[in-house]
Design a protein around this motif. Structure first.
Motif, PDB file in Angstrom:
ATOM      1  N   ASN A 449       0.826  -1.211   0.000  1.00 10.62           N
ATOM      2  CA  ASN A 449       0.000   0.000   0.000  1.00 10.62           C
ATOM      3  C   ASN A 449       0.858   1.257   0.000  1.00 10.62           C
ATOM      4  OD1 ASN A 449      -2.407  -1.366  -0.031  1.00 10.62           O
ATOM      5  ND2 ASN A 449      -2.535  -1.521   2.187  1.00 10.62           N
ATOM      6  N   GLU A 450       1.962   1.231   0.742  1.00 10.85           N
ATOM      7  CA  GLU A 450       2.799   2.434   0.819  1.00 10.85           C
ATOM      8  C   GLU A 450       3.636   2.611  -0.445  1.00 10.85           C
ATOM      9  OE1 GLU A 450       5.027   2.912   4.345  1.00 10.85           O
ATOM     10  OE2 GLU A 450       3.235   3.126   5.591  1.00 10.85           O
ATOM     11  N   HIS A 451       4.109   1.467  -0.995  1.00 10.89           N
ATOM     12  CA  HIS A 451       4.961   1.595  -2.186  1.00 10.89           C
ATOM     13  C   HIS A 451       4.141   2.038  -3.396  1.00 10.89           C
ATOM     14  CE1 HIS A 451       8.734   0.786  -4.318  1.00 10.89           C
ATOM     15  NE2 HIS A 451       7.950   0.444  -5.334  1.00 10.89           N
ATOM     16  N   TYR A 452       2.983   1.350  -3.583  1.00  8.94           N
ATOM     17  CA  TYR A 452       2.154   1.691  -4.738  1.00  8.94           C
ATOM     18  C   TYR A 452       1.037   2.629  -4.298  1.00  8.94           C
ATOM     19  CZ  TYR A 452       4.487  -2.387  -6.673  1.00  8.94           C
ATOM     20  OH  TYR A 452       5.427  -3.287  -7.079  1.00  8.94           O
ATOM     21  N   GLY A 453       1.295   3.879  -4.244  1.00 13.92           N
ATOM     22  CA  GLY A 453       0.258   4.828  -3.849  1.00 13.92           C
ATOM     23  C   GLY A 453       0.840   6.003  -3.095  1.00 13.92           C
ATOM     24  N   LYS A 454       1.702   5.718  -2.110  1.00 19.91           N
ATOM     25  CA  LYS A 454       2.277   6.812  -1.332  1.00 19.91           C
ATOM     26  C   LYS A 454       3.703   7.140  -1.795  1.00 19.91           C
ATOM     27  CE  LYS A 454      -0.500   5.902   2.775  1.00 19.91           C
ATOM     28  NZ  LYS A 454      -0.489   5.486   4.201  1.00 19.91           N
ATOM     29  N   PHE A 455       4.542   6.082  -1.940  1.00 20.67           N
ATOM     30  CA  PHE A 455       5.927   6.335  -2.365  1.00 20.67           C
ATOM     31  C   PHE A 455       5.970   6.569  -3.879  1.00 20.67           C
ATOM     32  CE2 PHE A 455       9.995   4.646  -3.967  1.00 20.67           C
ATOM     33  CZ  PHE A 455      10.857   5.540  -3.345  1.00 20.67           C
ATOM     34  N   GLN A 456       5.427   5.618  -4.624  1.00 21.06           N
ATOM     35  CA  GLN A 456       5.380   5.745  -6.079  1.00 21.06           C
ATOM     36  C   GLN A 456       3.935   5.997  -6.465  1.00 21.06           C
ATOM     37  OE1 GLN A 456       7.246   2.533  -8.441  1.00 21.06           O
ATOM     38  NE2 GLN A 456       5.436   2.618  -9.724  1.00 21.06           N
ATOM     39  N   THR A 457       3.648   7.170  -6.986  1.00 21.45           N
ATOM     40  CA  THR A 457       2.243   7.566  -7.152  1.00 21.45           C
ATOM     41  C   THR A 457       1.730   7.431  -8.579  1.00 21.45           C
ATOM     42  OG1 THR A 457       2.884   9.862  -7.517  1.00 21.45           O
ATOM     43  CG2 THR A 457       2.464   9.208  -5.236  1.00 21.45           C
ATOM     44  N   ALA A 458       2.574   6.997  -9.505  1.00 24.24           N
ATOM     45  CA  ALA A 458       2.138   6.915 -10.907  1.00 24.24           C
ATOM     46  C   ALA A 458       1.039   5.860 -11.071  1.00 24.24           C
ATOM     47  CB  ALA A 458       3.328   6.557 -11.791  1.00 24.24           C
ATOM     48  N   ASP A 459       0.060   6.186 -11.912  1.00 23.33           N
ATOM     49  CA  ASP A 459      -0.966   5.183 -12.227  1.00 23.33           C
ATOM     50  C   ASP A 459      -0.433   4.168 -13.230  1.00 23.33           C
ATOM     51  OD1 ASP A 459      -3.049   6.337 -10.628  1.00 23.33           O
ATOM     52  OD2 ASP A 459      -3.181   7.944 -12.115  1.00 23.33           O
ATOM     53  N   TYR A 460       0.457   4.630 -14.100  1.00 20.87           N
ATOM     54  CA  TYR A 460       1.054   3.724 -15.086  1.00 20.87           C
ATOM     55  C   TYR A 460       2.560   3.980 -15.156  1.00 20.87           C
ATOM     56  CZ  TYR A 460      -3.664   2.724 -16.673  1.00 20.87           C
ATOM     57  OH  TYR A 460      -4.968   2.330 -16.726  1.00 20.87           O
ATOM     58  N   ASN A 461       3.295   2.897 -15.253  1.00 22.59           N
ATOM     59  CA  ASN A 461       4.748   2.977 -15.423  1.00 22.59           C
ATOM     60  C   ASN A 461       5.076   2.287 -16.741  1.00 22.59           C
ATOM     61  OD1 ASN A 461       7.491   2.911 -15.246  1.00 22.59           O
ATOM     62  ND2 ASN A 461       7.586   1.919 -13.249  1.00 22.59           N
ATOM     63  N   ILE A 462       5.518   3.089 -17.702  1.00 22.48           N
ATOM     64  CA  ILE A 462       5.766   2.560 -19.056  1.00 22.48           C
ATOM     65  C   ILE A 462       7.265   2.405 -19.281  1.00 22.48           C
ATOM     66  CG2 ILE A 462       5.444   2.986 -21.523  1.00 22.48           C
ATOM     67  CD1 ILE A 462       3.070   4.741 -20.799  1.00 22.48           C
ATOM     68  N   ASN A 463       7.651   1.258 -19.830  1.00 22.76           N
ATOM     69  CA  ASN A 463       9.055   1.040 -20.194  1.00 22.76           C
ATOM     70  C   ASN A 463       9.146   0.855 -21.703  1.00 22.76           C
ATOM     71  OD1 ASN A 463      10.352   0.913 -17.522  1.00 22.76           O
ATOM     72  ND2 ASN A 463       9.010  -0.842 -17.226  1.00 22.76           N
ATOM     73  N   PHE A 464      10.100   1.536 -22.316  1.00 24.70           N
ATOM     74  CA  PHE A 464      10.295   1.417 -23.753  1.00 24.70           C
ATOM     75  C   PHE A 464      11.223   0.242 -24.055  1.00 24.70           C
ATOM     76  CE2 PHE A 464       9.878   6.261 -23.424  1.00 24.70           C
ATOM     77  CZ  PHE A 464       8.489   6.194 -23.474  1.00 24.70           C
ATOM     78  N   THR A 465      11.212  -0.169 -25.305  1.00 28.07           N
ATOM     79  CA  THR A 465      12.081  -1.285 -25.696  1.00 28.07           C
ATOM     80  C   THR A 465      13.553  -0.896 -25.662  1.00 28.07           C
ATOM     81  OG1 THR A 465      11.717  -0.618 -27.978  1.00 28.07           O
ATOM     82  CG2 THR A 465      10.357  -2.428 -27.157  1.00 28.07           C
ATOM     83  N   GLY A 466      13.842   0.395 -25.690  1.00 26.98           N
ATOM     84  CA  GLY A 466      15.216   0.915 -25.617  1.00 26.98           C
ATOM     85  C   GLY A 466      15.157   2.412 -25.425  1.00 26.98           C
ATOM     86  N   PRO A 467      16.294   3.070 -25.339  1.00 26.42           N
ATOM     87  CA  PRO A 467      16.284   4.529 -25.172  1.00 26.42           C
ATOM     88  C   PRO A 467      15.646   5.221 -26.380  1.00 26.42           C
ATOM     89  CG  PRO A 467      18.455   3.591 -24.737  1.00 26.42           C
ATOM     90  CD  PRO A 467      17.655   2.515 -25.342  1.00 26.42           C
ATOM     91  N   LEU A 468      14.757   6.175 -26.104  1.00 30.89           N
ATOM     92  CA  LEU A 468      14.084   6.937 -27.169  1.00 30.89           C
ATOM     93  C   LEU A 468      14.289   8.424 -26.918  1.00 30.89           C
ATOM     94  CD1 LEU A 468      10.646   5.054 -27.310  1.00 30.89           C
ATOM     95  CD2 LEU A 468      12.629   4.704 -28.796  1.00 30.89           C
ATOM     96  N   LYS A 469      14.133   9.210 -27.981  1.00 29.42           N
ATOM     97  CA  LYS A 469      14.277  10.659 -27.811  1.00 29.42           C
ATOM     98  C   LYS A 469      13.190  11.195 -26.894  1.00 29.42           C
ATOM     99  CE  LYS A 469      16.603  11.561 -32.167  1.00 29.42           C
ATOM    100  NZ  LYS A 469      16.544  12.211 -33.479  1.00 29.42           N
TER     101      LYS A 469
END
Length: 770
Positions: A449-469
């Protein structure tokens, strides 16, 4: 013993629980350890796992020729998003290239067949079960911007995924949201443009003791191939998860059973002491007939051994059964193609020997009075103990204002201090044992509950296949029509402080990011510094770093140098271990400028499929999904919590019940007199109940600091890279533990009511020889 069957049975149960735990925990630990070692040996589990940007097949000879290296094999690994139907949760797949001729980390095919064609794959069995995929089904993915459909031809286990984890941040079973797919090596190399090249290297060593030295030499040799990380066998994610679990089983098997056995010994000693007191005249007669002191003593030791031994035999049988259940439970949690389950007679024998030793000591302690009983004196009634005034009676002003029934209670406590202390300690230990499973339930719920909501507040965490501009962030913002989005940089680095090192991901974020709430160990909010690094508490402890120290960041990115940075602050983070830096600082010294590897989003109303089906999207993690997965995980742990609470309750019941029964036996004259004075049996029970309540209150008050200290010690012992356990116990855990302890004490009092109702107090008074 027949007349004391209630006490004997309850004591047997306490002893039995101790032996059950001793046998079951040790047997399960050995079963799991033997299974794991055999599985690793059969499938050639590597000693080192090396990630590089790219290394050609012929360059592997550089490693093969190194002293101490036994076998070296390369492989190709990539992660892609599985194409799913609209509305279904996203699924991330890790593709591993396999070649039937390679020996390290071999697959064990549990159903189906090997790969014979390019568009055929084998799925990790656990993922296939979670996702309800089977042989003959198809999966659709996009690799290197090209879409493929693969046919599932087999299900397999692989030693690197005994516990399926996506990364260090994901301790929960992914339940179909992350899977491992095995595919022909040559096909995957061609799809990724890695012809005759690899991005992972597996190594086994001839001399395991020199693993640190070989690792250092490999770092120098592989630096020019874009070395990302070298992970030793002991730190491999899956191996570490199951090894920590086995280690925890051994630790619990050492401490917890002994607590039950010591309590059982104290109760047995008390029972034997009471038996000797009742048999005083019989003992005198036996001695006058020629029986020696030690023959009489041996008789009572046999009684003690009988009680403890019976509990040990039942416990051994129960332990074997529980071991079987626990091993199967672990087999369900971990992905093993086979199980080695044996009956370990040494633990059955060991449990019996430990039980006999403890009960012999308890028997001697309880029966040593027999040595002092003289035949001539034993024919006389024992002189009642003097009823000295207690100190409170001297304070007349206070004493005269105390109710009569409470005066009886207080006098009895002060005249039987040994029994009072024993019961108070028993209740304290019951509280101490009960609080830990409740703490476990609470802390894991709190972590998620604390990690997902209080510490990290993003609703979505997106990772790309590699570094993008960085412009991709603006594109996402316009496409998804969202207000709050931030780019992030996330790369794995090796952090070194002297001889201590750790491979961890460092996150680069905006200085005043709105997606993370950093708090230091004093609870103060912290912004990302312009330069330097923030470390999580667990990571700082492992590297032995404090605020103001400097550490070395070893950089694997080509043409980028290693960096020495200052630890600006240490922050709290319950789940995983990380370093955090200002994104501009990372761009300046560690990574390429103007690039991001992912994005963080605030929005609950976006069309998720638009993100998941987007180009260059490797994975999309929803906070809601992670919270739901954590709830499923907590439900799984409910069984073990319930079992530990029941075991602790048996111990508490046994202590209170035996102490109360002995108290009643010793005070039958007192209670008979009270009955003549007009006290009903209910009123007499209320006097006993008041004593019990008083002892329970003291026991719980002492149990609270004991429980807090126990949790602190166990929380520290159980810390891992996966999670940091905060030993703080909220009030609600104490309330639940107190309620549970009181429940088991109240249960014992129900049996006491029955015992008092069956007592013929007046008959006792008539038969007494004054």
């Amino acid at each position: 013993m027949k007349k004391m069957k209630g006490q004997v049975i309850s004591t047997c149960f306490v002893s039995m629980v101790g032996i059950i735990l001793y046998t079951a925990l040790n047997s399960t630990a050995i079963n799991m350890s033997n299974t794991l070692n055999s599985y690793y040996e059969m499938n050639n589990f590597p000693d080192l796992f090396i990630s590089v940007v790219r290394i050609s097949k012929n360059k592997l000879d550089l490693i093969k020729r190194m002293e101490g290296v036994e076998k070296v094999e390369g492989r190709v690994v990539t992660e892609v998003q599985m194409k799913v139907k609209k509305g279904e949760p996203s699924v991330k797949l890790r593709f591993l290239g396999v070649d039937g001729e390679k020996e390290l980390s071999r697959l064990t095919i549990v159903s189906g067949r090997e790969i014979k064609a390019d568009r055929e794959v084998i799925l990790l069995k656990k993922f296939a079960e979670d996702k309800k995929l089977d042989i003959g089904d198809n999966i659709r993915v996009q690799i290197n911007k090209k879409e493929y459909i693969f046919k599932v031809v087999g299900l397999a286990e692989q030693p690197e995924y005994v516990y399926l984890m996506k990364d260090e941040q994901s301790i929960l079973p992914p339940q179909g949201k992350f899977g491992v797919v095995f595919i022909g090596e040559e096909f995957l190399q061609n799809a990724l443009s890695y012809k005759s090249q690899y991005n992972e290297v597996l190594v086994t060593l001839k001399n395991k003791k020199d693993i640190k030295g070989i690792k250092d030499r490999l770092e120098d040799k592989l630096d020019k191939y874009g070395l990302k990380r070298i992970v030793e066998k002991e730190n491999q994610l899956s191996n570490r998860a199951i090894s920590d679990e086995i280690k925890g089983l051994y630790g619990t098997a050492t401490v917890v059973p002994m607590m039950f056995l010591v309590i059982a010994a104290i109760i047995i000693s008390t029972i034997i002491s009471r038996m000797v007191q009742k048999d005083r005249m019989t003992i005198g007669i036996l001695k006058s007939l020629g029986y020696s002191d030690y023959e009489v003593l041996f008789h009572y030791i046999k009684c003690a051994v009988l009680i403890g031994g019976f509990g040990a035999v039942l416990g051994s049988v129960g332990g074997l059964y529980l071991s079987n259940v626990m091993t199967k439970m672990y087999a369900g949690l971990f992905n093993l193609p086979f199980l080695i389950t044996k009956i370990y007679y040494r633990y059955i024998l060991g449990g019996l020997i430990i039980s006999i030793i403890i009960t012999v000591i308890a028997g001697i302690a309880g029966a040593k009075r027999t040595l002092k009983i003289m035949p001539s004196e034993s024919m006389k009634s024992e002189v009642p103990r003097g009823g000295k005034r207690i100190f409170l009676e001297r304070a007349e002003k206070i004493w005269k204002n105390i109710k009569f029934s409470w005066k009886i209670v207080i006098r009895n406590i002060f005249r039987n201090r040994k029994r009072f202390i024993t019961v108070v300690l028993g209740v304290s230990i019951t509280y101490m044992v009960t609080i830990f499973p409740y703490y476990q339930m609470n802390i894991f719920s709190q972590i998620f509950n604390e990690h997902y909501g209080k510490f990290q507040t993003a609703d979505y965490n997106i990772n790309f296949t590699g570094p993008l501009k960085k412009s991709v962030i603006l594109d996402l913002k316009n496409t998804l029509k969202i207000d709050d989005i931030e780019g992030k940089i996330e790369y794995p680095f090796e952090l070194k402080n002297g001889w201590k090192s750790k491979n961890i991901p460092i996150l680069g974020l905006k200085s005043k990011t709105q997606f993370y709430n950093f708090k230091n160990l004093r609870g103060e909010s912290v912004d990302l510094p312009e330069d330097g690094i923030l470390l999580t508490e667990n990571l700082a402890r492992k590297l032995d770093l404090t605020v103001g120290d400097h550490l070395l960041i070893k950089n694997f990115i080509p043409h980028r140098d290693d960096l020495e940075v200052e630890v600006v602050d240490i922050i709290k983070q319950n789940l995983g271990i990380n370093g955090y830096m200002n994104i501009h600082y990372m761009e300046k010294y560690l990574v390429d400028k103007g690039m991001v590897t992912g994005a963080l989003i605030h929005s609950k109303d976006i069309d998720r499929s638009k993100i998941e089906n987007g180009k260059n999207i490797a994975s999309v993690e929803s906070t809601e999904d992670l919270i739901n997965t954590s709830k499923e995980f907590l439900q799984i742990t409910m069984g073990s919590v319930f079992l530990m609470v029941i075991f602790a309750g048996i111990m508490g019941f046994g202590i209170i019940y035996n102490a109360t029964i002995i108290s009643i036996s010793e005070r039958t004259i007192e209670f008979s007199t009270l009955e003549i004075l007009g006290f009903s049996k209910i009123k007499i029970f209320k006097i006993i109940l008041k004593e019990t309540i008083l002892m329970a209150v003291f026991g719980i008050l002492i149990g609270i600091p004991l429980g807090i200290k126990t949790v602190e010690l166990l929380a520290d012992a159980l810390q891992s890279d996966l999670y940091t356990l905060d030993p703080h116990l909220p009030v609600k855990v104490h309330i639940i533990t107190t309620t549970t302890t009181i429940f088991f004490i109240a249960l014992s009092q129900l049996f006491i009511i029955k015992k008092i109702n069956n007592l013929d107090l007046l008959e006792v008074l008539k038969s007494r020889d004054f």
